[in-house]
Design a protein around this motif. Structure first.
Motif, short mmCIF file in Angstrom:
data_model
loop_
_atom_site.label_atom_id
_atom_site.label_comp_id
_atom_site.label_asym_id
_atom_site.label_seq_id
_atom_site.Cartn_x
_atom_site.Cartn_y
_atom_site.Cartn_z
N ARG A 134 118.35 38.83 45.90
CA ARG A 134 117.17 38.34 46.60
C ARG A 134 117.46 38.47 48.10
N THR A 135 116.76 39.34 48.76
CA THR A 135 116.95 39.52 50.20
C THR A 135 115.98 38.62 50.96
N GLY A 136 116.17 38.55 52.26
CA GLY A 136 115.24 37.79 53.09
C GLY A 136 115.70 36.43 53.52
N GLY A 137 116.89 36.00 53.06
CA GLY A 137 117.48 34.81 53.63
C GLY A 137 117.29 33.54 52.83
N TRP A 138 117.60 32.44 53.49
CA TRP A 138 117.48 31.09 52.93
C TRP A 138 117.23 30.13 54.08
N MET A 139 116.95 28.88 53.77
CA MET A 139 116.60 27.97 54.85
C MET A 139 117.21 26.58 54.67
N LYS A 140 117.45 25.94 55.82
CA LYS A 140 117.78 24.52 55.88
C LYS A 140 116.52 23.77 56.29
N VAL A 141 116.17 22.74 55.55
CA VAL A 141 114.97 21.98 55.86
C VAL A 141 115.37 20.58 56.35
N PHE A 142 114.46 19.97 57.11
CA PHE A 142 114.80 18.72 57.80
C PHE A 142 113.67 17.72 57.69
N ARG A 143 114.10 16.43 57.74
CA ARG A 143 113.18 15.31 57.63
C ARG A 143 112.92 14.65 58.99
N THR A 144 113.83 14.84 59.96
CA THR A 144 113.68 14.21 61.26
C THR A 144 113.81 15.26 62.36
N SER A 145 113.12 15.00 63.46
CA SER A 145 113.14 15.95 64.57
C SER A 145 114.52 16.00 65.22
N ARG A 146 115.22 14.89 65.22
CA ARG A 146 116.55 14.89 65.83
C ARG A 146 117.48 15.86 65.11
N ALA A 147 117.52 15.80 63.78
CA ALA A 147 118.38 16.70 63.02
C ALA A 147 117.91 18.14 63.13
#
Length: 410
Positions: A134-147
């Motif tokens: 699977r090409t195209g990457g992966w992601m980190k998701v966040f719940r707060t703007s600080r993080a």
């Protein structure tokens, strides 16, 4: 049986070493107690992390240390009974994680990471395993703007230092990319230059089948019978070789200790479980809930939920409290259905205190070689490790400088 090389360990690293040696014309026996890809390589998140130039460091701020000391964090848990034995390793890990030392480690580590995607894609094409990629990457998701802001700052620094591209996604862009994710998430950092696979065990199996098609032998055997120079017992009889490679992942120090080496290796344990997706929901790529410390990713078997780190004895019984802690959080992010697996899977990541793998010759024996200690990046670094070690063993120019990964640095 007489071969040029015995490779002990049929995880992603051992299979890659055996395959790269076979591609260079050596006769090779790949020996393990199980079929290829059925230990640590079975249960990872399937990421090939081109962005991973900074290996995972030990936290050094007091707030994080206090949070982990409580043993209630969702991303790191520990077995109190194991701490007296693990503390010397953890202290050295903490020492190497200081910002300037971590940056120096990254400079060495990046020489392997920069080749991880291209080396995998070469073997995937040869192995006929393109359907798993699977090409195209992966992601980190966040719940707060600080993080989220801190992650974007890190990503910008990594891109400036190592050319690793990233994309910062606000809530609207995140929902466009992954419509099934719940609005509790406010944004993400995506790494499009990385790849992932939908079945890590299937990928290792495909590489092993390619190894066999090229004339390699896969044997069930006992690594504890390894003896200089070089001999191992298998179900098909004894095997003798000119060279031996120890690529046994978290069990590597069992073999090296018997041969007189004292190499620091600890295990970061982790769990996974597969789930059905409810209401036709779809996940397009691996997603790390960075503030909660778990990852969900689409796999052949279903949506795989992987946990963070459990510190304890490598062979201790399962204690999947982390999985129980993060499953409700994951259900609040993505519509997970029923569990698919009968019980949680447990694996162990082999880790060194300086976060660098051990790749190269043993110092006490002739024609003994090491390839282990890849921590969270075993799948990522398997093929490039195999290539680098095969080049060293055959005396050809190496794709990267092997010096930072030598065993005698300890």
């Amino acid at each position: 049986m007489k071969v040029d090389a015995i490779v002990l360990g049929a995880g992603i690293v051992g299979v890659s070493v055996a395959l790269q040696l076979k591609r260079r014309g050596l006769s090779v026996a790949l020996v393990d107690r199980k079929a290829p890809g059925n230990e640590t390589s079975f249960g990872n998140a399937g990421l090939i992390q081109r962005e991973g130039v900074y290996p995972y460091a030990f936290p050094r701020d007091w707030a994080s240390l206090a949070r982990y000391a409580s043993n209630r964090a969702t991303d790191v848990r520990y077995h109190p009974a194991a701490m007296p034995k693990l503390l010397p390793f953890l202290y050295r890990y903490w020492h190497h994680s200081r910002a300037d030392r971590h940056a120096a480690i990254a400079r060495a580590y990046s020489t392997l990471i920069e080749h991880c995607v291209t080396e995998h894609r070469t073997l995937i094409e040869e192995a006929g395993a393109r359907s798993l990629l699977r090409t195209g990457g992966w992601m980190k998701v966040f719940r707060t703007s600080r993080a989220l802001d801190a992650a974007i700052a890190d990503a910008r620094r990594w891109e400036a230092e190592y050319g690793v591209h990233h994309e910062a996604l606000d809530g609207t862009a995140l929902r466009a990319a992954e419509p099934a994710l719940r609005p509790v998430l406010i944004g993400a950092v995506r790494y499009p230059s990385s790849d992932s696979v939908s079945d890590p065990n299937g990928l290792v199996t495909a590489y092993a089948r390619l190894f066999e098609r090229l004339g390699g032998r896969i044997l069930i055997g006992d690594a504890s019978t390894l003896a200089p120079s070089w001999h191992v017992e298998t179900q098909e009889g004894p095997v003798d070789a000119d060279s031996a490679v120890i690529a046994l992942g978290p069990w590597s120090n069992d073999a090296t200790r018997r041969l007189g080496y004292a190499l620091p290796l600890a295990a970061k344990r982790g769990y996974h479980m597969h789930y059905a997706a409810r209401d036709g929901a779809r996940l397009n790529q691996p997603v790390l809930d960075a503030e909660a410390g778990y990852l969900i990713t689409p796999m052949v078997r279903g949506i795989r939920l992987t946990t963070g780190v459990e510190l304890g004895y490598r062979d201790a019984p399962k204690t999947p409290v982390q999985l129980e802690a993060v499953e409700p959080l994951a259900r609040g992010v993505f519509p997970l259905g029923e569990r698919v697996d009968a019980e949680p899977w447990l694996g162990s990541r082999p880790c060194t205190p300086d976060m660098l793998p051990i790749i190269g010759p043993g110092t006490k024996h002739r024609n003994l070689w090491f390839a282990f200690g890849h921590a969270h990046h075993g799948l990522t670094l398997g093929p490039i490790t195999g290539r680098l070690l095969a080049e060293m063993m055959t005396g050809t120019p190496t794709i990267a400088d092997p010096t930072p990964f030598r065993a005698d640095r300890f």
